[in-house]
Design a protein around this motif. Sequence first.
Motif, PDB file in Angstrom:
ATOM      1  N   ASN A 152       0.660  -1.076  -0.085  1.00 58.48           N
ATOM      2  CA  ASN A 152       0.030  -0.176  -0.126  1.00 58.48           C
ATOM      3  C   ASN A 152       0.869   1.283  -0.131  1.00 58.48           C
ATOM      4  OD1 ASN A 152       0.460  -0.901   2.670  1.00 58.48           O
ATOM      5  ND2 ASN A 152      -0.553   0.833   3.361  1.00 58.48           N
ATOM      6  N   GLN A 153       2.180   1.082   0.232  1.00 61.65           N
ATOM      7  CA  GLN A 153       3.140   2.381   0.340  1.00 61.65           C
ATOM      8  C   GLN A 153       3.645   2.717  -1.082  1.00 61.65           C
ATOM      9  OE1 GLN A 153       2.487   3.811   2.785  1.00 61.65           O
ATOM     10  NE2 GLN A 153       1.927   2.199   4.333  1.00 61.65           N
ATOM     11  N   LEU A 154       3.691   1.710  -1.844  1.00 64.19           N
ATOM     12  CA  LEU A 154       4.065   1.817  -3.170  1.00 64.19           C
ATOM     13  C   LEU A 154       3.086   2.904  -4.218  1.00 64.19           C
ATOM     14  CD1 LEU A 154       5.150  -1.968  -3.866  1.00 64.19           C
ATOM     15  CD2 LEU A 154       6.495  -0.226  -2.657  1.00 64.19           C
ATOM     16  N   GLY A 155       3.529   2.984  -5.370  1.00 61.35           N
ATOM     17  CA  GLY A 155       2.847   3.656  -6.312  1.00 61.35           C
ATOM     18  C   GLY A 155       3.447   4.866  -6.914  1.00 61.35           C
ATOM     19  N   VAL A 156       2.963   5.936  -7.379  1.00 64.65           N
ATOM     20  CA  VAL A 156       3.334   6.914  -8.265  1.00 64.65           C
ATOM     21  C   VAL A 156       3.711   8.214  -7.216  1.00 64.65           C
ATOM     22  CG1 VAL A 156       2.998   8.827 -10.061  1.00 64.65           C
ATOM     23  CG2 VAL A 156       1.938   6.461 -10.055  1.00 64.65           C
ATOM     24  N   SER A 160      13.384  14.652  -3.104  1.00 65.35           N
ATOM     25  CA  SER A 160      12.344  14.279  -2.541  1.00 65.35           C
ATOM     26  C   SER A 160      11.212  13.995  -3.241  1.00 65.35           C
ATOM     27  CB  SER A 160      12.194  14.958  -1.066  1.00 65.35           C
ATOM     28  OG  SER A 160      11.772  16.067  -1.271  1.00 65.35           O
ATOM     29  N   TYR A 161      10.174  13.255  -2.663  1.00 68.73           N
ATOM     30  CA  TYR A 161       9.089  12.871  -3.790  1.00 68.73           C
ATOM     31  C   TYR A 161       7.764  12.613  -3.011  1.00 68.73           C
ATOM     32  CZ  TYR A 161      12.484  11.941  -6.948  1.00 68.73           C
ATOM     33  OH  TYR A 161      13.929  11.899  -7.853  1.00 68.73           O
ATOM     34  N   VAL A 162       6.541  13.110  -3.201  1.00 71.63           N
ATOM     35  CA  VAL A 162       5.311  12.876  -2.540  1.00 71.63           C
ATOM     36  C   VAL A 162       4.715  11.936  -3.273  1.00 71.63           C
ATOM     37  CG1 VAL A 162       3.396  14.147  -1.639  1.00 71.63           C
ATOM     38  CG2 VAL A 162       5.516  15.321  -1.860  1.00 71.63           C
ATOM     39  N   LYS A 163       4.037  11.095  -2.512  1.00 73.72           N
ATOM     40  CA  LYS A 163       3.146  10.022  -3.114  1.00 73.72           C
ATOM     41  C   LYS A 163       1.694  10.712  -3.807  1.00 73.72           C
ATOM     42  CE  LYS A 163       0.945   5.598  -2.580  1.00 73.72           C
ATOM     43  NZ  LYS A 163       0.669   4.557  -1.664  1.00 73.72           N
ATOM     44  N   ALA A 164       1.776  10.600  -5.095  1.00 71.91           N
ATOM     45  CA  ALA A 164       0.425  11.101  -5.613  1.00 71.91           C
ATOM     46  C   ALA A 164      -0.898  10.741  -4.823  1.00 71.91           C
ATOM     47  CB  ALA A 164       0.423  10.688  -7.170  1.00 71.91           C
ATOM     48  N   GLY A 165      -1.565  11.653  -4.521  1.00 71.60           N
ATOM     49  CA  GLY A 165      -2.714  11.332  -3.986  1.00 71.60           C
ATOM     50  C   GLY A 165      -2.865  11.055  -2.287  1.00 71.60           C
ATOM     51  N   ASP A 166      -1.549  11.083  -1.806  1.00 66.45           N
ATOM     52  CA  ASP A 166      -1.471  10.738  -0.483  1.00 66.45           C
ATOM     53  C   ASP A 166       0.054  11.570   0.039  1.00 66.45           C
ATOM     54  OD1 ASP A 166      -1.174  10.015   1.999  1.00 66.45           O
ATOM     55  OD2 ASP A 166      -1.158   8.114   1.793  1.00 66.45           O
ATOM     56  N   ASN A 167      -0.344  12.831   0.544  1.00 64.76           N
ATOM     57  CA  ASN A 167       0.794  13.852   0.870  1.00 64.76           C
ATOM     58  C   ASN A 167       1.287  13.292   1.991  1.00 64.76           C
ATOM     59  OD1 ASN A 167       0.334  15.484  -1.222  1.00 64.76           O
ATOM     60  ND2 ASN A 167      -1.017  16.910  -0.201  1.00 64.76           N
ATOM     61  N   ASN A 168       0.811  12.036   2.949  1.00 69.50           N
ATOM     62  CA  ASN A 168       1.192  11.973   3.985  1.00 69.50           C
ATOM     63  C   ASN A 168       2.533  10.826   3.910  1.00 69.50           C
ATOM     64  OD1 ASN A 168      -0.285  13.223   5.792  1.00 69.50           O
ATOM     65  ND2 ASN A 168      -2.095  11.741   5.328  1.00 69.50           N
ATOM     66  N   VAL A 169       2.575  10.380   2.582  1.00 66.75           N
ATOM     67  CA  VAL A 169       3.653   9.414   2.308  1.00 66.75           C
ATOM     68  C   VAL A 169       4.652  10.009   1.398  1.00 66.75           C
ATOM     69  CG1 VAL A 169       4.194   7.256   1.233  1.00 66.75           C
ATOM     70  CG2 VAL A 169       2.172   7.397   2.559  1.00 66.75           C
ATOM     71  N   MET A 170       5.907   9.896   1.756  1.00 65.16           N
ATOM     72  CA  MET A 170       7.095  10.646   0.824  1.00 65.16           C
ATOM     73  C   MET A 170       8.298   9.563   0.675  1.00 65.16           C
ATOM     74  SD  MET A 170       7.226  14.296   2.128  1.00 65.16           S
ATOM     75  CE  MET A 170       8.257  15.099   0.777  1.00 65.16           C
ATOM     76  N   LEU A 171       9.138  10.137  -0.354  1.00 62.03           N
ATOM     77  CA  LEU A 171      10.362   9.412  -0.521  1.00 62.03           C
ATOM     78  C   LEU A 171      11.388  10.151  -0.504  1.00 62.03           C
ATOM     79  CD1 LEU A 171      10.868   6.875  -3.421  1.00 62.03           C
ATOM     80  CD2 LEU A 171      12.561   8.401  -2.917  1.00 62.03           C
ATOM     81  N   TRP A 172      12.627   9.829   0.163  1.00 64.88           N
ATOM     82  CA  TRP A 172      13.610  10.795   0.495  1.00 64.88           C
ATOM     83  C   TRP A 172      14.870   9.713   0.500  1.00 64.88           C
ATOM     84  CZ3 TRP A 172       9.805   9.850   4.155  1.00 64.88           C
ATOM     85  CH2 TRP A 172      10.468   9.249   5.485  1.00 64.88           C
ATOM     86  N   HIS A 173      16.202  10.659   0.591  1.00 61.83           N
ATOM     87  CA  HIS A 173      17.493  10.120   0.936  1.00 61.83           C
ATOM     88  C   HIS A 173      18.077  10.530   2.142  1.00 61.83           C
ATOM     89  CE1 HIS A 173      21.570   8.638   0.612  1.00 61.83           C
ATOM     90  NE2 HIS A 173      21.196   7.735  -0.216  1.00 61.83           N
ATOM     91  N   ALA A 174      18.328   9.529   2.911  1.00 63.85           N
ATOM     92  CA  ALA A 174      18.979   9.736   4.322  1.00 63.85           C
ATOM     93  C   ALA A 174      20.076   8.823   4.784  1.00 63.85           C
ATOM     94  CB  ALA A 174      17.958   9.758   5.487  1.00 63.85           C
ATOM     95  N   GLY A 175      21.260   9.379   5.190  1.00 62.35           N
ATOM     96  CA  GLY A 175      22.326   8.285   5.410  1.00 62.35           C
ATOM     97  C   GLY A 175      22.881   7.744   4.185  1.00 62.35           C
ATOM     98  N   PHE A 185      14.655   6.061   1.341  1.00 59.88           N
ATOM     99  CA  PHE A 185      13.363   5.685   2.242  1.00 59.88           C
ATOM    100  C   PHE A 185      12.122   6.063   1.812  1.00 59.88           C
ATOM    101  CE2 PHE A 185      16.858   5.630   4.923  1.00 59.88           C
ATOM    102  CZ  PHE A 185      16.767   4.583   5.805  1.00 59.88           C
ATOM    103  N   VAL A 186      10.970   5.157   1.891  1.00 65.36           N
ATOM    104  CA  VAL A 186       9.641   5.479   1.559  1.00 65.36           C
ATOM    105  C   VAL A 186       9.039   5.511   2.924  1.00 65.36           C
ATOM    106  CG1 VAL A 186       7.316   5.105   0.635  1.00 65.36           C
ATOM    107  CG2 VAL A 186       9.384   4.781  -0.756  1.00 65.36           C
ATOM    108  N   GLY A 187       8.368   6.504   3.192  1.00 64.53           N
ATOM    109  CA  GLY A 187       8.022   6.634   5.028  1.00 64.53           C
ATOM    110  C   GLY A 187       6.906   7.584   5.078  1.00 64.53           C
ATOM    111  N   PRO A 188       6.474   7.810   6.360  1.00 64.35           N
ATOM    112  CA  PRO A 188       5.625   9.198   6.606  1.00 64.35           C
ATOM    113  C   PRO A 188       6.177  10.193   6.478  1.00 64.35           C
ATOM    114  CG  PRO A 188       5.874   7.335   8.318  1.00 64.35           C
ATOM    115  CD  PRO A 188       7.130   7.239   7.468  1.00 64.35           C
ATOM    116  N   ALA A 189       5.552  11.260   5.878  1.00 64.17           N
ATOM    117  CA  ALA A 189       5.895  12.578   5.729  1.00 64.17           C
ATOM    118  C   ALA A 189       6.590  13.151   7.138  1.00 64.17           C
ATOM    119  CB  ALA A 189       4.763  13.607   5.091  1.00 64.17           C
TER     120      ALA A 189
END
Length: 226
Positions: A9-13, A28-43, A47-51
Amino acid sequence: PTPQNLQANQLGVFLKPARRGWVNCYPSYVKAGDNNVMLWHAGQSWFVGPAADLGQERGWVSLVDGCLRPEASRRTWRVADGAAFVDAPGLRCLAGDALAAEMAKAAPQIALVGPTPQNLQANQLGVFLKPARRGWVNCYPSYVKAGDNNVMLWHAGQSWFVGPAADLGQERGWVSVLDGCLWPEASTVAWQVYDGAAWVVAPELRCLPEHPWRVAGLTTLGERDF
């Protein structure tokens, strides 16, 4: 796909914000249709995780790679199972022409068929058609029920939904599958139907692309002949 559909359920566009889209000097990226899920780089990882955790070294899905763009990596993505990260060799990050080619695989006609518990929402099932124009909702294809323009199928948030056309693009409906797959027929997660109070799993409900159900013939499967 992911092992046992973990974090499906965390995958997608995901979309790169026009402004303030850089985190830790990476896009960084925001999941289409769900601003509470993002993709970013750290360390050392993507990661895909909560905004709310943006920029932190934690999430539901990860990739150990310092590449400048997530789609550039050839390493294996991993998904969290609640205790550790598990390799997901079938998981890919696509962009550009590769993403367009994958999205183009969405069938022009699909059929949502099969029995539901106590026949819940059985009247909402059937054949769905992809509109020739303006058929994209939240960066995913959408579909109209054949013979009933008041019923549609779309993706929102973490799920695909079948619901009233008036609710198009919203996270609500009568039938759903918790999956971020690019087209509904690609999901291997169990569909659910709403009983008026809660979602009930409908393990025999399936979403079939045009050719399998047209070739096999729904009547031979003991299902409605559409």
